[in-house]
Write an enzyme that holds these catalytic residues in place. Sequence first.
Site, PDB file in Angstrom:
ATOM      1  N   GLN A 164      -0.144   2.687   5.852  1.00 58.28           N
ATOM      2  CA  GLN A 164       0.728   1.564   6.189  1.00 58.28           C
ATOM      3  C   GLN A 164       1.790   2.022   7.187  1.00 58.28           C
ATOM      4  OE1 GLN A 164       0.561  -1.784   4.970  1.00 58.28           O
ATOM      5  NE2 GLN A 164       1.955  -2.030   6.662  1.00 58.28           N
ATOM      6  N   HIS A 172       2.304   5.271   0.842  1.00 57.62           N
ATOM      7  CA  HIS A 172       1.321   4.439   1.544  1.00 57.62           C
ATOM      8  C   HIS A 172       1.341   4.870   3.023  1.00 57.62           C
ATOM      9  CE1 HIS A 172      -1.455   1.350   2.247  1.00 57.62           C
ATOM     10  NE2 HIS A 172      -0.734   0.270   2.026  1.00 57.62           N
ATOM     11  N   ARG A 218      -3.089  -1.866  11.372  1.00 63.23           N
ATOM     12  CA  ARG A 218      -3.697  -0.982  10.367  1.00 63.23           C
ATOM     13  C   ARG A 218      -5.072  -0.521  10.862  1.00 63.23           C
ATOM     14  NH1 ARG A 218      -2.329  -1.510   5.052  1.00 63.23           N
ATOM     15  NH2 ARG A 218      -3.641   0.342   4.898  1.00 63.23           N
ATOM     16  N   ARG A 245      -7.457   4.607  -3.325  1.00 63.43           N
ATOM     17  CA  ARG A 245      -6.286   3.828  -3.757  1.00 63.43           C
ATOM     18  C   ARG A 245      -6.164   3.961  -5.264  1.00 63.43           C
ATOM     19  NH1 ARG A 245      -4.176  -2.167  -2.016  1.00 63.43           N
ATOM     20  NH2 ARG A 245      -3.626  -0.912  -0.222  1.00 63.43           N
ATOM     21  N   CYS A 277       4.692  -5.403   4.841  1.00 60.40           N
ATOM     22  CA  CYS A 277       3.350  -4.806   4.801  1.00 60.40           C
ATOM     23  C   CYS A 277       2.313  -5.802   4.302  1.00 60.40           C
ATOM     24  CB  CYS A 277       3.379  -3.569   3.912  1.00 60.40           C
ATOM     25  SG  CYS A 277       3.839  -3.945   2.222  1.00 60.40           S
ATOM     26  N   ASP A 332       9.352  -5.450   1.356  1.00 56.70           N
ATOM     27  CA  ASP A 332       8.091  -5.417   0.607  1.00 56.70           C
ATOM     28  C   ASP A 332       8.354  -6.075  -0.750  1.00 56.70           C
ATOM     29  OD1 ASP A 332       5.521  -4.853  -0.315  1.00 56.70           O
ATOM     30  OD2 ASP A 332       5.955  -2.764  -0.810  1.00 56.70           O
TER      31      ASP A 332
HETATM   32  N1   CP Z   1      -0.558  -3.719   3.070  1.00 61.24           N
HETATM   33  C1   CP Z   1      -1.642  -3.445   2.295  1.00 61.24           C
HETATM   34  O1   CP Z   1      -1.945  -2.290   1.994  1.00 61.24           O
HETATM   35  O2   CP Z   1      -2.329  -4.543   1.894  1.00 61.24           O
HETATM   36  P1   CP Z   1      -3.541  -4.594   0.852  1.00 61.24           P
HETATM   37  O3   CP Z   1      -2.986  -4.319  -0.509  1.00 61.24           O
HETATM   38  O4   CP Z   1      -4.096  -5.966   1.004  1.00 61.24           O
HETATM   39  O5   CP Z   1      -4.545  -3.535   1.235  1.00 61.24           O
HETATM   40  N1  NVA Z   2       4.416  -1.915  -2.837  1.00 59.88           N
HETATM   41  C1  NVA Z   2       3.213  -2.708  -2.867  1.00 59.88           C
HETATM   42  C2  NVA Z   2       2.449  -2.546  -1.601  1.00 59.88           C
HETATM   43  C3  NVA Z   2       1.154  -3.321  -1.506  1.00 59.88           C
HETATM   44  C4  NVA Z   2       0.448  -3.101  -0.217  1.00 59.88           C
HETATM   45  C5  NVA Z   2       2.379  -2.298  -4.083  1.00 59.88           C
HETATM   46  O1  NVA Z   2       2.228  -1.098  -4.326  1.00 59.88           O
HETATM   47  O2  NVA Z   2       1.874  -3.175  -4.780  1.00 59.88           O
END
Ligand code: CP
Ligand code: NVA
Length: 306
Positions: A133, A130, A293, A103, A265, A225
């Site tokens: 997701q 993502h 997930r 990440r 999400c 989101d």
């Molecule tokens: N939806 C998602 O990726 O959540 P987190 O940021 O908690 O991993």
């Molecule tokens: N768009 C959001 C998704 C988090 C799971 C971010 O990148 O913060």
Amino acid sequence: MKKRDFLTLLDQKPETVSMLLERALKMKEGKLGASHCPLIGRSVGLLFEKPSTRTRVSFEVGIYQLGGQTIFLSTQDVQLSRGETLHDTARVLSRYLSALVVRTYSHETLVVLAREATIPVINALTDRAHPCQALGDLLTINEVSGRTSGVRVAYLGDGNNVANSLMVGCAMMGTDFVMACPEGYDPDPQYLEYSIAMAGRSGGSVRVVRDPAEAAGGAHFLYTDVWTSMGQEEETERRRRDLGPYQLNAGLLALADPDARMMHCLPANRGEEITDEMMDHPRCIIIQQAENRLHSQKALLEWLIG
Ligand code: CP
Ligand code: NVA
């Protein structure tokens, strides 16, 4: 044999995504049994630059359930924080681990790690995409509707990482995807172009509109989101102002299909992109979505390193 990565859905075949969804459903239904442990003796690294609840826990639990172990590596705690290069880090970790779940802020960081690593690298969220997701989301849509083609998904708000991946996934699965966002918040142009072409082949459709009511009209799924993604905190005020009309609320739900479901999400900013009322609505499926997930990532891991 060339190693497989899972960096964006753009690199995957629709057949692979369908296969992963089928396999994930089998895993969820317990059809493979508790003794299905394709990762026995395997160690998977989780290299995270940003916070996470769902992605971290679902990967850690999923890998454990498949017989493997995880090592969580916050980037602040490894030597990357003191200037060790991505190149050296990726090459060394490849000698210990069977896969690396990553990440990052910049998508380019992920691409460099994947290029240098000799083990599969999985995108656990970057600023651009993502895809894990999207796999869980498609599994959820399929579970609720019994199909993905002919289903109408409306995404409201920021054309961000989650939107990019969901759009590509929907296009692959023959879904009718419409995104409503203001000017300046469009999805990534490469992802949009790819999705429009892909939808032409899959029997789906992909559109970007400005009017949230137009997108919500007749939708089977209303998806949103956060307006401010991780790393964009300085833009919060501007984003609140520009994205306000795209809030997922009772007004938009009233325009959707009478049996429409709400998706997010997570994490959500209640009262911003989605109201409390919609979050707690009986047709809000965010918890099922979060659970999925786990199942979809287990299918992904089995395919990559099982
Ligand atoms: N939806 C998602 O990726 O959540 P987190 O940021 O908690 O991993
Ligand atoms: N768009 C959001 C998704 C988090 C799971 C971010 O990148 O913060």
